[in-house]
Design an enzyme around this catalytic site. Sequence first.
Site, PDB file in Angstrom:
ATOM      1  N   ARG A 151       0.817  -1.217   0.000  1.00  0.00           N
ATOM      2  CA  ARG A 151       0.000   0.000   0.000  1.00  0.00           C
ATOM      3  C   ARG A 151       0.851   1.268   0.000  1.00  0.00           C
ATOM      4  O   ARG A 151       0.595   2.181  -0.787  1.00  0.00           O
ATOM      5  CB  ARG A 151      -0.996  -0.029   1.169  1.00  0.00           C
ATOM      6  CG  ARG A 151      -2.133  -1.044   0.951  1.00  0.00           C
ATOM      7  CD  ARG A 151      -2.968  -1.211   2.193  1.00  0.00           C
ATOM      8  NE  ARG A 151      -2.149  -1.643   3.313  1.00  0.00           N
ATOM      9  CZ  ARG A 151      -2.548  -1.655   4.568  1.00  0.00           C
ATOM     10  NH1 ARG A 151      -3.757  -1.231   4.881  1.00  0.00           N
ATOM     11  NH2 ARG A 151      -1.750  -2.077   5.512  1.00  0.00           N
ATOM     12  N   ASN A 154      -6.465  -2.811   1.554  1.00  0.00           N
ATOM     13  CA  ASN A 154      -6.408  -4.272   1.539  1.00  0.00           C
ATOM     14  C   ASN A 154      -7.820  -4.809   1.599  1.00  0.00           C
ATOM     15  O   ASN A 154      -8.655  -4.282   2.331  1.00  0.00           O
ATOM     16  CB  ASN A 154      -5.679  -4.790   2.789  1.00  0.00           C
ATOM     17  CG  ASN A 154      -4.180  -4.641   2.666  1.00  0.00           C
ATOM     18  OD1 ASN A 154      -3.656  -4.416   1.582  1.00  0.00           O
ATOM     19  ND2 ASN A 154      -3.492  -4.770   3.788  1.00  0.00           N
TER      20      ASN A 154
END
Length: 755
Positions: A20, A38
């Site tokens: 990320r 996620n």
Amino acid sequence: MYIKAYNIEITGIVQAVGFRPYVYNLAKKYKLKGYVKNNSKGVNIYLKGSEYNISQFVNTIKTSPPPLSAITSISILSAPIKNYSTFTIDKSEKSSSEITLISPDIGLCDDCIKDIENPSNIRFSYAFTNCTNCGPRFSIIHSLPYDRNNTSMKEFEMCDNCLKEYNTPTNRRFHSEANNCKKCGPLLQIFDNQKKLLKYDYPIDFTIAQLLQGKIFAIKGLTGFHLVCNGEDAVAIQTLRERKNRPYKPFAIMVKGLEDVKKYCFVNEREAEALISKEKPIVILKQKENCALHDEISPKQNTIGVMLPSTPIQQMLFNSKINVLIMTSANLSGLPLEYENHNAFNNLCHIADFFLLHDRDILIPLDDSIVHVVNDDIIVIRRARGYVPLPFPFKTDIDIFSAGPQMKNTFSFTKNNYIFTSEYIGDLNNFQCQNKYNTIVSHFKKLFKFAPSVIAHDFHPACYTTYYAENIENILKLQIQHHHAHIASCMIENGIFEKVIGVAYDGTGLGYDNTIWGGEFLLSTYESFERIGYLNTVKLPGGDNAIKEPWKMAVSYIYSSYENEEEAKETSYMLFGEKAVLLFNVIKNYNKFMYTSSIGRFFDAAAAIVGINEISSYEGQASSELQALINCFSNASYKYLIKINDDKYIIETNLIIKELIKDKLKNVPPEIMSIKFHNSIINFTAEVCGLISASKKIYKVALSGGVFQNSYLLENLSKKLKEQNLKVYYNKLYPCNDGGISLGQTVIANYLALK
Ligand code: ZN
Ligand code: FE
């Protein structure tokens, strides 16, 4: 500028590997708006921006993803334009039945080593330093998705500084779920073996001082406990052997860095690659002659298992005074690896003088992985820490659970077109190990949410895993022959889907004719196999007992090798004394012994005749000590006979046994006998493969079974088969020993269930 929006789903190992933050920084670079988060499939990205920049963004992800990630798919769908003015990292979605891939536990990275060695860094000497590129993962996760709250780091609330790192996109610890520091992380503590807390401000310094005094420590590692002592202190090593009741089995050592390994061992390029790899396995290396290491570490071997530090604690133990540490799995002989503080105290207090512990829980134990290098290939012998739970891609619609074998157990299951294989669990010979098996199966079930409709297990009715399978109701059960599973594991790993000549050289596995197989030539596909060749069978005097006492196998081979009974009896007496005559008579008269064609037992017999190993204290000791004798090259070998009976090839070993005994009685040096014995096996194996290939027009040979851990055999047999224009395949990612059985069972079960 023409604005577009896309919804991107990325699957693979994309969580817990800094994905990320990587996406965040990339989006900033290309001036894209939206979010990344996620979810239980992997990573979900919403992107808004210019078409050109979005395509640059996607290209970068494809060509240079974060180092620990492994992308399996990227789906890109056009999406409605929404009102985002920045790019953010959003909260994870709740999990669904889809799973995501989880990163294994990763050894300390170079950047983190710099942090703990730099006095001006806040993590100087800090025992739980990690980042998005290293540290605990699989072993601390109890459910998905991978967020701190779903791990054993939940107990530790991040301090302001850690939180700042966690929220700073340019920081190496941005969204590092296990982030912590001295202020907020786990606590390192020393206890004595009476469970008394000893208050020392510098537990590592205390540990080093005591190790130098010859003391033995139980130290909590990344995924389980180790028993540790100074590797340069012969008395400490001997004490550890006595307390652990482990007289001969080699200990692994740990040294600080690659240069230190080279002081003691030969290290080629591939071996160096394995040593410094992020998995940080134990690498089996050839010892330099007259190197400074004590013989007690790896008795009667010319190799030694070496690993480099994989945790900050291990890294810090190497100061100027400590050069080598014994670093062996902390378990009682035959029992599971310790990983919980409470049980470690109870079970190790008579072995360890001190305990170096912390309060971050390990949720699932993993042993150290072991690899060696043969034919320039890195070959995994024990697959656990660093490798598990990486899956193997395999297309199937069937939910299969493979219970695995009795010894060196692993289990496997299919999910989302992958086969997941558990870590090495060990031998399921006692209820503690069977409990461990049940616990680890449950852990995987919960984590990966698998619900099998088919269960595969060994053909042997007395295996624990067979019993386990039988107790599951309403499920299709498939029995799978042990050596067929070995060959299938090798085939699938190498992507072979046609019929092969499978050579299964192994210790033990029940065959269809109620004999113990293990020296087999199997014409194999996944669906079925034909046993087309084998070693001549001999009696197995007393089942498992014979495995622990190789001289018994020698007497059995002598009994069946000589036509003249008196000569056979006399030979047994000459080699092993009175006990051999008694056993000889039992073998002759007792008709209930099982017969075996196992080449593992043939090795045992040879080792006993050569005189190096009459009693084995660990599995494979006889054959590994026999191999260790080889220190030169020679083409010499013994004679053998191949009988063709009913289209079956039977290798008659009696000439090998007789000539070996002749050499022994002539006092031929053991190393020469060993090399001749090995070469005989290589010769008859290659010859039988050649004969089968010529008659069946099959040109691919798959080698599997624990005996192929013997690197001399694997290397020289591969060479010989290639000279005959045969294609040779062997296991690399999964062990050739029984640790690979569950992989093979899964693939066979898939084909049988489709029938
Ligand atoms: Zn790191
Ligand atoms: Fe096996």
